[in-house]
Design an enzyme around this catalytic site. Structure first.
Site, PDB file in Angstrom:
ATOM      1  N   GLY A   1     -80.744  58.002 -99.415  1.00 19.99           N
ATOM      2  CA  GLY A   1     -81.582  57.122 -98.771  1.00 19.99           C
ATOM      3  C   GLY A   1     -80.997  57.370 -97.421  1.00 19.99           C
TER       4      GLY A   1
ATOM      5  N   GLY B   1     -76.195  58.332-103.988  1.00 19.79           N
ATOM      6  CA  GLY B   1     -75.646  58.880-103.995  1.00 19.79           C
ATOM      7  C   GLY B   1     -74.041  60.032-104.164  1.00 19.79           C
TER       8      GLY B   1
ATOM      9  NE  ARG C   1     -55.899  52.735-105.280  1.00 25.73           N
ATOM     10  CZ  ARG C   1     -56.015  52.005-106.093  1.00 25.73           C
ATOM     11  NH1 ARG C   1     -55.698  50.735-105.943  1.00 25.73           N
ATOM     12  NH2 ARG C   1     -55.945  51.758-107.532  1.00 25.73           N
ATOM     13  CB  ILE C   2     -59.736  58.874-100.944  1.00 24.78           C
ATOM     14  CG1 ILE C   2     -59.056  58.521 -99.426  1.00 24.78           C
ATOM     15  CG2 ILE C   2     -60.565  59.878-101.988  1.00 24.78           C
ATOM     16  CD1 ILE C   2     -60.163  58.108 -98.959  1.00 24.78           C
TER      17      ILE C   2
ATOM     18  CE  LYS D   1     -59.279  50.571 -92.500  1.00 29.56           C
ATOM     19  NZ  LYS D   1     -57.440  51.136 -91.498  1.00 29.56           N
ATOM     20  N   GLY D   2     -63.777  52.254 -96.123  1.00 32.81           N
ATOM     21  CA  GLY D   2     -65.379  52.832 -96.893  1.00 32.81           C
ATOM     22  C   GLY D   2     -65.266  53.631 -95.781  1.00 32.81           C
TER      23      GLY D   2
ATOM     24  CD  GLU E   1     -72.566  54.239 -93.199  1.00 36.88           C
ATOM     25  OE1 GLU E   1     -73.806  54.775 -92.449  1.00 36.88           O
ATOM     26  OE2 GLU E   1     -73.219  53.726 -94.209  1.00 36.88           O
TER      27      GLU E   1
END
Length: 731
Positions: free
Chosen positions: A232, A460, A621-622, A694-695, A698
């Protein structure tokens, strides 16, 4: 309760849905088998602005298999109620087939419905439309901008006048299109006054609310299904006109209708990253400490909606700068409305700011990393709040060491290999840590398996896998015993699947729901006189492998299955909720990166080849390291495209996009992708959300383009202030 042991979170798991995808079992929007579906193909405007004066549908209707042709002349009037719950930008959204106005080239002005796709395609080619055409305004530099959005801190104008060093720079970035693998598609089916759509969307709830508003329906009368999305990058973050057209066509035809956009149509129908003209003035003292920045940004939007993005934030907080002024203006053009694209706003601002910082470093003779270190802020100077975490210095240190930054010669054109000029560059990146209200339903079955349901899509990044990992650890189950179901508006509501908010928001809701269910089971066991755990302290009980036991006495315990069977429970269930930020701003939340690039430039031909790249990330954190690495590689590849290849070209005479295909609109291919390495700093940010994430979807894109641009300068001595950097600009 005791903290749960971590077995799944942090493990390098392969995608739980991987086998479904490679065997064709994962169904995308156009692949759902809806009985009796007809096919629809839109007829698109061939002018860039004007009015429709005549439509001749006789030849189309006479073609075998064609059932209907709908246009503004015979379409039902649609309510188009206001929809504040959508991602629609302010303005008047495009109302398909409701009047004779043409607002942009490629606007859908009619739709042909037929029994086969071939009949619909040929029927669409037979529709003849006459127009009164006007010259469209499609050039950002020639149209009149809207009033600016302003930000001021200190007195930038005065500080620039007295600065020891001052730079005045103009940067231009091209329009970029998302180009996901899966084309946008919708299947619509009515059952009385109830509408079901199978749609390619990154926000099933947003599409549901928009369709309810357009057709004047109660929200519960619209169901949106989107379990798998084939990429997307932001293009599915709102409900586009073709989805409304499909639903309208199904209502008129009184049967299900499938509408799949062609690759060409996706350049006119589904938004894009807007082009910018960005003027930056920068002032510093002779030691490189910034004293002022003045930003003026012009960005394209459509004539009927005002699209904006977070392009102002980096200039306010990335570096310590006492005096800042910003003016952000949208420029209405005769184009379709832009939409967010990976790293929206931040990627554009990062290109400008990080390129300018590199110019300043070169002018002052200071290493680019050292210049950035000298301008590290102690707090967010735009909000006066401390950062929850900000480990950019660590990113610089690790990145410089791993990339071999010490081998970089600051003098341009100093390293050569045959005909190739070699250069190294770097840039910092930042992206907002977004957290939004979300819910998830958790059910623990009597057989010891669990089901997680949430409306969120998976375009994805691996949402099925990462949510499975969170649920497995929180419930104390193994990964194979957890099933995650996504992409259905019947499931608990979630925010858009974009903006790096899914893990923090949906993941925190999943964690909350699983904790509730585990607590129910522990409470049940403690109260059950027949349970080995009867009378135990709640805080002493953990769950591993589907078995509850005392933390320091693993022999004392029993399985979920035995507990539920003995107590006659078919399942335990809870609705997990994450409410998002509490409204009390105590910290400034961002994810960060340092990106490094090495390029080779052909001295005679101007061809640029990226040789290797490294990204170092402070992203909290991953949850899933394997997926996180994949995300970073994808973000870097996209950044290579932005820097060197991607450019939507418009013929300003009629508004036509001349390279609306993947032969002429260039995107990176395997040969363009170099040696890529990614490093995530170990850490958690529990001020941001319960998971400590934290994302990262992006931030891994932000900073890539300026790192490459700065490497090109180091290689050639040519400072290119426009994207993409093309061979002709270097000759």
């Amino acid at each position: 309760m005791s903290p749960q042991p971590r077995a799944a979170v942090g493990a390098r798991l392969s995608r739980v849905d991987g086998r479904h995808k490679v065997t064709g079992q994962a169904l995308y929007a156009a692949e759902h088998d809806v009985d009796g579906a007809a096919h629809a193909v839109t007829v698109d405007a061939s002018i860039g602005r004007g009015r429709i004066t005549a439509i001749d549908t006789r030849a189309a209707l006479a073609h075998p298999g064609v059932l209907h042709v709908i246009s503004h002349r015979n379409a039902p009037t649609l309510p188009y109620r206001d929809n504040t719950a959508s991602n629609n930008p302010p303005g008047h959204r495009l109302r398909v087939f409701q009047d004779d106005k043409v607002l942009f080239h490629g606007q859908p002005v009619a739709v042909v419905i037929a029994t086969t796709l071939e009949a619909a395609q040929h029927g669409a080619s037979l529709v003849k439309i006459s127009y009164t055409a006007e010259k469209p305004a499609t050039d950002l530099t020639e149209a009149e901008p809207d009033k600016p959005t302003n930000y001021t801190r200190g007195d930038a104008e005065a500080a620039l006048r007295t600065a020891d060093v001052r730079l005045g720079l103009i940067y231009r970035t091209a329009r970029n299109h998302h180009n996901p693998m899966e084309p946008h598609a919708t299947i619509a089916r009515w059952n009385g006054h109830r509408l079901t759509v199978w749609d390619k969307t990154q926000w099933v709830v947003g599409t549901q609310t928009e369709l309810a508003a357009v057709f004047g329906l109660p929200l519960a009368s619209v169901r949106v299904i989107s379990p798998f999305v084939g990429g997307g990058f932001g293009s599915g973050l709102r409900c586009w006109p073709h989805t409304v057209v499909a639903a309208l066509a199904a209502r008129v035809a009184k049967r299900p209708v499938k509408l799949v956009l062609s690759r060409r149509q996706m350049y006119f129908s589904n938004g894009f990253r807007p082009s910018y003209e960005y003027r930056l003035q920068l002032g510093s003292n002779r030691r490189g400490r910034l004293t002022a920045m003045a930003h003026e940004m012009d960005a394209e939007t459509s004539s009927y909606e005002t699209f904006t993005e977070g392009v102002m934030q980096p200039g306010q907080m990335l570096y310590s700068t006492p005096n800042v002024s910003q003016a952000y203006r949208t420029v209405p053009l005769d184009v379709n409305t832009p939409i967010w694209m990976r790293g929206p706003g931040f990627a554009t601002a990062s290109y400008v700011i990080e390129s300018a910082m590199d110019e300043l470093a070169d002018k002052l003779g200071i290493d680019p990393i050292e210049l950035r270190r000298r301008n590290e802020p102690d707090l967010d100077e735009s909000s006066k709040l401390p950062f929850s975490t900000r480990r950019l210095r660590e990113c610089y240190t690790i990145g410089a060491r791993e990339f071999g930054w010490h081998r970089r010669d600051p003098k341009p054109r100093s390293r050569r290999e045959g005909n190739w000029l070699i250069g190294m560059g770097m840039a910092a990146g930042v992206y907002d840590t977004v957290r939004v209200t979300a819910q998830a339903r958790i059910r623990l079955n009597a057989d010891g398996t669990a089901v997680v349901e949430a409306a969120s899509s998976d375009m994805g990044p691996g949402t099925y896998t990462s949510q499975t990992q969170v649920a497995a650890d929180a419930l104390g189950l193994t990964v194979p015993t957890v099933t995650v179901r996504l992409g259905d508006s019947l499931f608990p509501p979630t925010p858009p699947h974009g903006g790096s908010m899914t893990m923090a928001s949906v993941g925190s809701a999943v964690l909350d729901g699983c904790n509730q269910v585990r607590r129910q089971a522990i409470t049940l066991a403690i109260a059950d006189r027949e349970s080995p755990l009867h009378g135990a302290d709640t805080d002493d009980i953990v769950v591993q492998g589907g078995r509850l036991h005392v933390k320091n006495n693993p022999a004392r315990g029993e399985t979920y299955r035995a507990l539920l069977a003995r107590n006659g429970h078919a399942h335990l269930e809870a609705l997990g909720t994450f409410t998002g930020p509490d409204g009390k701003q105590r910290y400034s939340f961002y994810a960060y990166n340092a990106t490094f690039a090495e390029v080779a430039v052909d001295a005679e031909l101007g061809l640029v080849r990226v040789r290797r790249m490294l990204g170092v990330y402070d992203a909290g954190r991953i949850i899933s390291p394997k997926l996180a690495e994949s995300q970073a590689i994808g973000g870097i590849v996209g950044g290579i495209g932005t820097a060197l290849l991607e450019h939507t070209a418009t013929d300003h005479r009629d508004g036509r996009i001349v390279n609306a295909n993947l032969a002429d609109y260039l995107v990176p291919v395997n040969a363009d992708v170099p040696d890529v390495k990614v490093i995530y700093l170990d850490g958690e940010d529990h001020e941001a959300d319960p998971l400590g994430v934290k994302g990262l979807g992006e931030v891994v894109h932000v900073g890539v383009a300026p790192a490459i641009a700065n490497a090109v300068f180091n290689a050639t001595g040519r400072r290119i202030r426009q994207l993409p950097i093309t061979a002709d600009a270097l000759l």
